[in-house]
Scaffold this active site. Sequence first.
Site, PDB file in Angstrom:
ATOM      1  N   ARG A  16       0.829  -1.222   0.000  1.00 14.25           N
ATOM      2  CA  ARG A  16       0.000   0.000   0.000  1.00 14.25           C
ATOM      3  C   ARG A  16       0.863   1.272   0.000  1.00 14.25           C
ATOM      4  O   ARG A  16       0.541   2.265   0.629  1.00 14.25           O
ATOM      5  CB  ARG A  16      -0.954   0.007   1.204  1.00 14.25           C
ATOM      6  CG  ARG A  16      -2.047  -1.032   1.151  1.00 14.25           C
ATOM      7  CD  ARG A  16      -2.911  -1.003   2.377  1.00 14.25           C
ATOM      8  NE  ARG A  16      -2.191  -1.378   3.572  1.00 14.25           N
ATOM      9  CZ  ARG A  16      -2.559  -1.102   4.817  1.00 14.25           C
ATOM     10  NH1 ARG A  16      -3.659  -0.418   5.037  1.00 14.25           N
ATOM     11  NH2 ARG A  16      -1.845  -1.490   5.850  1.00 14.25           N
ATOM     12  N   LYS A 112     -20.216   2.977  -6.765  1.00 13.48           N
ATOM     13  CA  LYS A 112     -19.590   1.698  -7.108  1.00 13.48           C
ATOM     14  C   LYS A 112     -19.328   1.543  -8.594  1.00 13.48           C
ATOM     15  O   LYS A 112     -20.184   1.892  -9.412  1.00 13.48           O
ATOM     16  CB  LYS A 112     -20.507   0.550  -6.665  1.00 13.48           C
ATOM     17  CG  LYS A 112     -20.639   0.423  -5.178  1.00 13.48           C
ATOM     18  CD  LYS A 112     -19.498  -0.368  -4.622  1.00 13.48           C
ATOM     19  CE  LYS A 112     -19.346  -0.131  -3.163  1.00 13.48           C
ATOM     20  NZ  LYS A 112     -19.515  -1.276  -2.327  1.00 13.48           N
ATOM     21  N   GLY A 433     -22.663   2.138  13.403  1.00  9.86           N
ATOM     22  CA  GLY A 433     -21.846   1.087  14.029  1.00  9.86           C
ATOM     23  C   GLY A 433     -20.457   1.528  14.394  1.00  9.86           C
ATOM     24  O   GLY A 433     -20.111   1.611  15.568  1.00  9.86           O
ATOM     25  N   SER A 434     -19.636   1.854  13.376  1.00 13.15           N
ATOM     26  CA  SER A 434     -18.236   2.124  13.708  1.00 13.15           C
ATOM     27  C   SER A 434     -18.046   3.554  14.198  1.00 13.15           C
ATOM     28  O   SER A 434     -18.757   4.472  13.787  1.00 13.15           O
ATOM     29  CB  SER A 434     -17.330   1.848  12.507  1.00 13.15           C
ATOM     30  OG  SER A 434     -17.737   2.593  11.388  1.00 13.15           O
ATOM     31  N   ARG A 516      -8.093   4.411   0.396  1.00 11.69           N
ATOM     32  CA  ARG A 516      -8.647   3.374   1.285  1.00 11.69           C
ATOM     33  C   ARG A 516      -8.627   2.000   0.631  1.00 11.69           C
ATOM     34  O   ARG A 516      -9.039   1.842  -0.517  1.00 11.69           O
ATOM     35  CB  ARG A 516     -10.095   3.721   1.659  1.00 11.69           C
ATOM     36  CG  ARG A 516     -10.220   5.017   2.407  1.00 11.69           C
ATOM     37  CD  ARG A 516      -9.757   4.840   3.830  1.00 11.69           C
ATOM     38  NE  ARG A 516      -9.808   6.105   4.565  1.00 11.69           N
ATOM     39  CZ  ARG A 516      -9.506   6.226   5.837  1.00 11.69           C
ATOM     40  NH1 ARG A 516      -9.116   5.185   6.547  1.00 11.69           N
ATOM     41  NH2 ARG A 516      -9.576   7.387   6.437  1.00 11.69           N
ATOM     42  N   ASP A 600     -25.836  -5.669   8.712  1.00 11.74           N
ATOM     43  CA  ASP A 600     -25.503  -4.732   7.630  1.00 11.74           C
ATOM     44  C   ASP A 600     -25.530  -5.412   6.262  1.00 11.74           C
ATOM     45  O   ASP A 600     -24.946  -6.480   6.090  1.00 11.74           O
ATOM     46  CB  ASP A 600     -24.082  -4.182   7.836  1.00 11.74           C
ATOM     47  CG  ASP A 600     -24.006  -3.207   8.997  1.00 11.74           C
ATOM     48  OD1 ASP A 600     -24.962  -2.441   9.191  1.00 11.74           O
ATOM     49  OD2 ASP A 600     -22.978  -3.207   9.701  1.00 11.74           O
ATOM     50  N   CYS A 644     -25.707   1.319   2.034  1.00 20.53           N
ATOM     51  CA  CYS A 644     -25.109   2.592   1.629  1.00 20.53           C
ATOM     52  C   CYS A 644     -24.541   2.457   0.222  1.00 20.53           C
ATOM     53  O   CYS A 644     -24.591   1.383  -0.363  1.00 20.53           O
ATOM     54  CB  CYS A 644     -24.027   3.005   2.622  1.00 20.53           C
ATOM     55  SG  CYS A 644     -22.852   1.699   2.981  1.00 20.53           S
ATOM     56  N   HIS A 695     -18.503  10.942   4.711  1.00 17.71           N
ATOM     57  CA  HIS A 695     -17.309  10.861   3.870  1.00 17.71           C
ATOM     58  C   HIS A 695     -16.462  12.109   3.957  1.00 17.71           C
ATOM     59  O   HIS A 695     -15.363  12.153   3.416  1.00 17.71           O
ATOM     60  CB  HIS A 695     -17.704  10.617   2.412  1.00 17.71           C
ATOM     61  CG  HIS A 695     -18.309   9.270   2.222  1.00 17.71           C
ATOM     62  ND1 HIS A 695     -19.642   9.076   1.993  1.00 17.71           N
ATOM     63  CD2 HIS A 695     -17.756   8.047   2.290  1.00 17.71           C
ATOM     64  CE1 HIS A 695     -19.873   7.790   1.900  1.00 17.71           C
ATOM     65  NE2 HIS A 695     -18.755   7.142   2.080  1.00 17.71           N
TER      66      HIS A 695
HETATM   67  C1  LIG Z   1     -18.050   0.421   4.118  1.00 17.96           C
HETATM   68  N1  LIG Z   1     -17.025   0.116   3.186  1.00 17.96           N
HETATM   69  C2  LIG Z   1     -16.405  -1.104   3.187  1.00 17.96           C
HETATM   70  C3  LIG Z   1     -16.274  -1.793   1.968  1.00 17.96           C
HETATM   71  N2  LIG Z   1     -15.670  -2.982   1.925  1.00 17.96           N
HETATM   72  C4  LIG Z   1     -15.209  -3.531   3.053  1.00 17.96           C
HETATM   73  N3  LIG Z   1     -14.603  -4.728   3.010  1.00 17.96           N
HETATM   74  N4  LIG Z   1     -15.295  -2.896   4.248  1.00 17.96           N
HETATM   75  C5  LIG Z   1     -15.894  -1.692   4.354  1.00 17.96           C
HETATM   76  O1  LIG Z   1     -15.969  -1.153   5.451  1.00 17.96           O
HETATM   77  N5  LIG Z   1     -16.753  -1.259   0.850  1.00 17.96           N
HETATM   78  C6  LIG Z   1     -17.479  -0.035   0.845  1.00 17.96           C
HETATM   79  C7  LIG Z   1     -17.003   0.846   1.932  1.00 17.96           C
HETATM   80  C8  LIG Z   1     -15.626   1.310   1.625  1.00 17.96           C
HETATM   81  N6  LIG Z   1     -15.155   2.055   2.685  1.00 17.96           N
HETATM   82  C9  LIG Z   1     -13.969   1.895   3.297  1.00 17.96           C
HETATM   83  C10 LIG Z   1     -13.717   2.766   4.334  1.00 17.96           C
HETATM   84  C11 LIG Z   1     -12.537   2.678   5.014  1.00 17.96           C
HETATM   85  C12 LIG Z   1     -11.606   1.738   4.663  1.00 17.96           C
HETATM   86  C13 LIG Z   1     -10.349   1.741   5.429  1.00 17.96           C
HETATM   87  O2  LIG Z   1     -10.193   2.533   6.296  1.00 17.96           O
HETATM   88  N7  LIG Z   1      -9.411   0.860   5.143  1.00 17.96           N
HETATM   89  C14 LIG Z   1      -8.184   0.877   5.870  1.00 17.96           C
HETATM   90  C15 LIG Z   1      -7.733  -0.525   6.187  1.00 17.96           C
HETATM   91  C16 LIG Z   1      -8.632  -1.157   7.193  1.00 17.96           C
HETATM   92  C17 LIG Z   1      -7.937  -2.297   7.858  1.00 17.96           C
HETATM   93  O3  LIG Z   1      -8.053  -3.415   7.419  1.00 17.96           O
HETATM   94  N8  LIG Z   1      -7.187  -2.034   8.868  1.00 17.96           N
HETATM   95  C18 LIG Z   1      -6.396  -3.013   9.571  1.00 17.96           C
HETATM   96  C19 LIG Z   1      -4.931  -2.795   9.300  1.00 17.96           C
HETATM   97  C20 LIG Z   1      -4.546  -1.415   9.706  1.00 17.96           C
HETATM   98  C21 LIG Z   1      -3.130  -1.053   9.305  1.00 17.96           C
HETATM   99  O4  LIG Z   1      -2.902  -0.599   8.215  1.00 17.96           O
HETATM  100  N9  LIG Z   1      -2.217  -1.208  10.240  1.00 17.96           N
HETATM  101  C22 LIG Z   1      -0.884  -0.770  10.024  1.00 17.96           C
HETATM  102  C23 LIG Z   1      -0.337  -0.231  11.332  1.00 17.96           C
HETATM  103  C24 LIG Z   1      -1.209   0.819  11.921  1.00 17.96           C
HETATM  104  C25 LIG Z   1      -0.962   2.176  11.347  1.00 17.96           C
HETATM  105  O5  LIG Z   1       0.183   2.607  11.326  1.00 17.96           O
HETATM  106  O6  LIG Z   1      -1.965   2.829  10.970  1.00 17.96           O
HETATM  107  C26 LIG Z   1      -0.074  -1.967   9.612  1.00 17.96           C
HETATM  108  O7  LIG Z   1      -0.533  -3.112   9.795  1.00 17.96           O
HETATM  109  O8  LIG Z   1       0.993  -1.730   9.058  1.00 17.96           O
HETATM  110  C27 LIG Z   1      -6.653  -2.907  11.058  1.00 17.96           C
HETATM  111  O9  LIG Z   1      -7.352  -1.981  11.482  1.00 17.96           O
HETATM  112  O10 LIG Z   1      -6.185  -3.773  11.772  1.00 17.96           O
HETATM  113  C28 LIG Z   1      -7.129   1.596   5.080  1.00 17.96           C
HETATM  114  O11 LIG Z   1      -6.167   2.020   5.756  1.00 17.96           O
HETATM  115  O12 LIG Z   1      -7.223   1.714   3.854  1.00 17.96           O
HETATM  116  C29 LIG Z   1     -11.845   0.858   3.638  1.00 17.96           C
HETATM  117  C30 LIG Z   1     -13.045   0.947   2.929  1.00 17.96           C
HETATM  118  N1  LIG Z   2     -21.524  -1.178  10.692  1.00 20.53           N
HETATM  119  C1  LIG Z   2     -20.647  -0.712   9.634  1.00 20.53           C
HETATM  120  C2  LIG Z   2     -21.417  -0.491   8.379  1.00 20.53           C
HETATM  121  C3  LIG Z   2     -20.634   0.138   7.272  1.00 20.53           C
HETATM  122  S1  LIG Z   2     -21.410   0.012   5.755  1.00 20.53           S
HETATM  123  C4  LIG Z   2     -19.978   0.573  10.069  1.00 20.53           C
HETATM  124  O1  LIG Z   2     -20.588   1.286  10.826  1.00 20.53           O
HETATM  125  O2  LIG Z   2     -18.852   0.843   9.653  1.00 20.53           O
HETATM  126 ZN   LIG Z   3     -22.505   1.915   5.283  1.00 22.07          ZN
END
Ligand SMILES: CN1c2c(nc(N)[nH]c2=O)NC[C@@H]1CNc1ccc(C(=O)N[C@@H](CCC(=O)N[C@@H](CCC(=O)N[C@@H](CCC(=O)O)C(=O)O)C(=O)O)C(=O)O)cc1
Ligand SMILES: N[C@@H](CCS)C(=O)O
Ligand SMILES: [Zn+2]
Length: 762
Positions: A16, A112, A433-434, A516, A600, A644, A695
């Site tokens: 990433r 999407k 939720g979150s 993201r 959800d 959503c 957002h």
């Molecule tokens: C609601 N949405 C989602 C979708 N799809 C999903 N599978 N999940 C969803 O929630 N589709 C539609 C939407 C899309 N929206 C989003 C919103 C936000 C994110 C997002 O924030 N993604 C994060 C990664 C999330 C994650 O898996 N985190 C892990 C790992 C965290 C990490 O990177 N850790 C670092 C160390 C910490 C640091 O320094 O920050 C590491 O491991 O190196 C976790 O929390 O454990 C993103 O960062 O992109 C995605 C879709």
């Molecule tokens: N419960 C989830 C739904 C996201 S679509 C949240 O609040 O992140």
């Molecule tokens: Zn949602």
Amino acid sequence: MAKAHILGFPRIGAQRELKFAVESFWRGDTGLAALQETGKTLRQRHWAIQAEAGLDYVAVGDFAWYDQVLNTLALLGAVPTRFKFDPERLTLADYFTLARGNPEHFAMEMTKWFDTNYHYLVPEFTADISFDGGVDWLFEENAEAVALGHATKVTLVGPLSLLYLGKIKSGIANKLDILPKVIAGYQKVLQRLQDAGVEWVQIDEPILALELDAAWRAAFEPTYQALSVGAPKLLLATYFDQVREHSVLLRSLPVAGVHLDLVRGAGQLPGFLQDWPSERVLSAGVVDGRNIWRTDLDSALTLLQPLQASLGERLWISASCSLLHVPVDLAHENKLDAELKGWLAFATQKVAEITALKRALNGEAKAVEAQFTAAALAVAARKISPRIHNPLVQKRLRQIDLIPATRNNVFAERIVKQQARFKLPAFPTTNIGSFPQTADIRQTRAQYKRGEIGHLDYLNRMREEVRLVVQKQEEIGLDVLVHGEPERNDMVEYFGEQLWGYAFTANGWVQSYGSRCVKPPFIYGDVYRPEAMTVGWSQFAQSLTSKPMKGMLTGPVTMLQWSFVRDDQPREQTALQIALALRDEVVDLEKAGIGMIQIDEPAFREGLPLKAVDWPHYLDWAVKAFRISACGVQDDTQIHTHMCYSEFNDILPWIAAMDADVITIETSRSDMELLDGFGEFEYPNDIGPGVYDIHSPRVPKVEEMQRLLRKARGVIPDQRLWVNPDCGLKTRGWPETTTALENMVLAARTLREEVAQQEQAA
Ligand SMILES: CN1c2c(nc(N)[nH]c2=O)NC[C@@H]1CNc1ccc(C(=O)N[C@@H](CCC(=O)N[C@@H](CCC(=O)N[C@@H](CCC(=O)O)C(=O)O)C(=O)O)C(=O)O)cc1
Ligand SMILES: N[C@@H](CCS)C(=O)O
Ligand SMILES: [Zn+2]
């Protein structure tokens, strides 16, 4: 000699890198030069993977700082005019403002990309929009690749798809009215690419996989007539479904080649092969660009051999669609068990599969024999592995029709019992939720995963977070609380980690939108729940408050849609297995005293097939799966769902058929427009239309939310109306979240007073 190419490579980077560089630039921690350098390094690395593997062209134009649709608009100079940017002098900072908004301008809408979990920015068409030329990034990137010695094929989002996917904002009666301007814009770009010596341009027209009306179909002929003059050779790319109904049209277009998705549209080939024009390239997308399974190379070769016999060098071999939708490189999966890993191929491995097929066709079978043998062994081993089939799960599935998929009583009766139990005020306030997933939460999880802190430390830290979230919500005065989901890395991956039949990766990142990413788990076998997954967390959270605490689950369709799924059984069977597992969790939550449970389903609409003819079958099983998961509870347990990122109007009867007691939806970005359909349809159950666009870091004012609520009251009866944000708050920071929720509660309270006064006056 057949050729090999791909429609696009994931840009985010195996670790990433692009995400971290872009976010660092946004924070102001690093400057433009550092960001540009990361972009350049990633492009170079990705081209090297393609060239070294033996592709005949590297893909240029698949790189984007945020989104490929926005990049296309920036290239054409067609960025939304409301921002008042000079298209030719658009800076990277301007580009990010378009994507993310600022205090004066709300961000471009995001939605999407077809039926994927990738979100693109929606073009905005106004009378003053121009397509007179914009940034030079694409031309510079092509020059960059050429300077590195690569043969390039430039990729572009096609003019008709760009137009179709955009929205008219003002001053245009019909999108096709501005087609001449769009064509002129593309002509300029193509001319410049021709001048730069580009041989091939791939133009993506994924809308051809939709059911297009006559006007849109008719637009292809004049558009491509105009574009083919003075331009490089055009490869028209279709994907995500078969395009059989356009086979005559596609044969007649003046393009040098057509790409077909032969994974989703496996049966369409014969219709195209008959009378395939003698000079034209046919690109066969035989490697699955939407899933992570290793390709059965022998089968693919068997399909390709007769093609090569008739097409010779006009046969191109590729993946079904851009590899944007799969993770970058399996080599980074050091912790995945060897058997499962052997069944998989990520983007880098898929590139190697494509070139192996090419070499086998081109008389180099011996050189790739080992690759073919390894693939055959892996495919055979997967088929017979005892890890895939579970007799108990299959028995339960065979008997699924004996399991009630309806609640004990109708909504009108249930809601009376629920009101008696929960005694909520009018216009109850809640969250989706979150709560903010702070850097601290993520770092703690990373430390736990690396073994630097123990399980109990991790639990305690997450419990502290739940405590904080509950306390904040009580202070703010919300009526129905959530625990904030701090223990979840992601709403799908978290459950994938706990369900059997699912596996997860360490680095299988896929871009979801902008910076993201998500790490979709993959389903390899029959799914079941070995033990309760969320009950402990919900019980703990409920113990902290006397207000109702919603249990929080991800529904069966979303669990399916946002995972990589089995390709050895129909999707519906997997969805029903997940539904059964979730049903057990719902019942356990109820037993543990949790009175409200949210399931959800944000991906419910996204899962809809691209062609309407396939909708009824999908909707039948998708509704059934939701109901199986939700209907094991008593009348006074309130089932919520949430959706959503979708236009729901075309599937309202099925949303109603899900029969959730409460549905919360994203509506604020569309200024409540999305709610109109629910009103017209007279949606029977409770609804919480989002009044806060989560957002954006922008804090909505009380008056704005009041205005939205008044609008909602015009459509939804008062006794059915809830008040909530559009979606979860995980991407937000605490200060803005607190103020926004305080404003939201104030908006609901004012509304209650207003209504009480109106009732008194009446
Ligand atoms: C609601 N949405 C989602 C979708 N799809 C999903 N599978 N999940 C969803 O929630 N589709 C539609 C939407 C899309 N929206 C989003 C919103 C936000 C994110 C997002 O924030 N993604 C994060 C990664 C999330 C994650 O898996 N985190 C892990 C790992 C965290 C990490 O990177 N850790 C670092 C160390 C910490 C640091 O320094 O920050 C590491 O491991 O190196 C976790 O929390 O454990 C993103 O960062 O992109 C995605 C879709
Ligand atoms: N419960 C989830 C739904 C996201 S679509 C949240 O609040 O992140
Ligand atoms: Zn949602």
